[in-house]
Design an enzyme around this catalytic site. Sequence first.
Site, PDB file in Angstrom:
ATOM      1  N   GLY A 203       0.831  -1.206   0.000  1.00  0.00           N
ATOM      2  CA  GLY A 203       0.000   0.000   0.000  1.00  0.00           C
ATOM      3  C   GLY A 203       0.854   1.239   0.000  1.00  0.00           C
ATOM      4  O   GLY A 203       2.062   1.177  -0.232  1.00  0.00           O
ATOM      5  N   ASN A 204       0.241   2.374   0.226  1.00  0.00           N
ATOM      6  CA  ASN A 204       1.003   3.628   0.318  1.00  0.00           C
ATOM      7  C   ASN A 204       0.357   4.513   1.372  1.00  0.00           C
ATOM      8  O   ASN A 204      -0.674   4.164   1.941  1.00  0.00           O
ATOM      9  CB  ASN A 204       1.090   4.311  -1.048  1.00  0.00           C
ATOM     10  CG  ASN A 204      -0.275   4.660  -1.588  1.00  0.00           C
ATOM     11  OD1 ASN A 204      -0.996   5.461  -1.010  1.00  0.00           O
ATOM     12  ND2 ASN A 204      -0.639   4.033  -2.703  1.00  0.00           N
ATOM     13  N   ARG A 205       0.980   5.676   1.624  1.00  0.00           N
ATOM     14  CA  ARG A 205       0.565   6.469   2.768  1.00  0.00           C
ATOM     15  C   ARG A 205      -0.441   7.561   2.429  1.00  0.00           C
ATOM     16  O   ARG A 205      -0.663   8.466   3.223  1.00  0.00           O
ATOM     17  CB  ARG A 205       1.809   7.061   3.443  1.00  0.00           C
ATOM     18  CG  ARG A 205       2.623   5.979   4.113  1.00  0.00           C
ATOM     19  CD  ARG A 205       3.994   6.449   4.479  1.00  0.00           C
ATOM     20  NE  ARG A 205       3.952   7.541   5.444  1.00  0.00           N
ATOM     21  CZ  ARG A 205       4.997   8.292   5.748  1.00  0.00           C
ATOM     22  NH1 ARG A 205       6.140   8.066   5.157  1.00  0.00           N
ATOM     23  NH2 ARG A 205       4.888   9.247   6.631  1.00  0.00           N
ATOM     24  N   SER A 206      -1.073   7.478   1.268  1.00  0.00           N
ATOM     25  CA  SER A 206      -2.062   8.497   0.926  1.00  0.00           C
ATOM     26  C   SER A 206      -3.220   8.451   1.924  1.00  0.00           C
ATOM     27  O   SER A 206      -3.736   7.388   2.247  1.00  0.00           O
ATOM     28  CB  SER A 206      -2.594   8.226  -0.484  1.00  0.00           C
ATOM     29  OG  SER A 206      -3.711   9.030  -0.725  1.00  0.00           O
TER      30      SER A 206
END
Length: 405
Positions: A206-209
């Site tokens: 995933g990512n930190r958005s």
Amino acid sequence: MRIVLGVGGGIAAYKAASLLRLLTEAGHSVTVIPTEAATRFVGTATWEALSGNPVSNSVWDDVDRVNHVRLGHEADLIIVAPATADVLARAAAGLANDLLTGTLLMASGPVFFAPAMHTEMWRHTATQANVATLRSRGVTVMEPASGRLTGADSGPGRLPEPAEIFAAALGVCGASHAATDELTGRTVTITAGGTREPLDPVRFLGNRSSGKQGIALAQAARAAGAEVHLIAAHLEVPVPADLQVTRVSTAHELRSAVLAALPASDVLIMAAAVADFRPADVMTSKIKKGDDGVDPVISLVRNPDILKESVERRRAAGGPAVIVGFAAETGDADGDPLAHARAKLLRKGCDLLVLNDVGQGRVFGEDASAVVILGSDGSESAPVSGSKRDVADAVVARITRILVG
Ligand code: CTP
């Protein structure tokens, strides 16, 4: 603004004190109306001291000033936090058996509820029906947060953080105050949040958005009169209750939802953080450590570039008049953030690219941003800094100039 802060009788009443602080520090004049039950958790002296205004929960105090009529009429915004199952039920039924519910019936401005209760109470058909009734009247009822509740239990029902309530409630109000009709009749599709690419049934890349910018864009577009369709990947913030939302998880799901929305959209804003790569193989059972001492290697394959593909589709089959991309860039040996963003705008072929300079320690998820809006016509806006909503307003204003001149 003049704000009424209604406080329901739940343990989360103490968090309303932080919300009150945020509101007064932002320069608003706040009158607190606790319910009788709320004063068992936090006393009226606390609310009076923090708000600097007299506090009552009875229609029988100051009868000559007809408080529920005056407060309801004068309030630019009414926030109820925590909104207990009981307060939601009384508001939905239109009861006026205390000062808070009486004031709610007199409200002439926006009303915003931030619920908090045990998961079972929140999920109960009675509560859900009350929430639906309130929303159908144009009232905003936030989704509660998930997590530890009063006892050992946990689940949906926690009061969202005061900063989130503050931003969401003022967002609703900003929307109703700065409302224009410049985008009335236009459909704006906005992607938000971060995609998740599964590795096995329990793990993902995933990512930190956080999705905050996408939500702010949705609110700004709606305030300009647009029909908004939000395509939401993983978000850290609640979606305003009255937005039309399609939930997705992976880049492929996001792609399908965007391509399906293109023909009916006048504007596409790609604010989502789309994973560029996904695991080549998704295991159908959990990857185990095993005893063979061999560490697994994850191979990745490229995801489709949805923004680029949308521009190509428009060229071939028509579609949104304005396509907007976002780019978070840092400078490096090959160029500064602006040079990278210009190259990206050309590569993607979109009409506008919103450059977020994330160098110098600036990180995802913060409430403030600084951006520059680049146009395919070579234009470059002055830097826009402020809240995500300020940035969203600037982006929507730029889109509006393209659409309606
Ligand atoms: N985007 C997309 N599909 C992808 C990756 C990104 O539609 N597979 C969109 C994003 O939503 C954003 C814009 O493209 O609006 C720029 O995203 P970014 O990750 O900066 O672009 P990349 O092409 O991945 O560039 P980089 O190589 O710098 O990561």
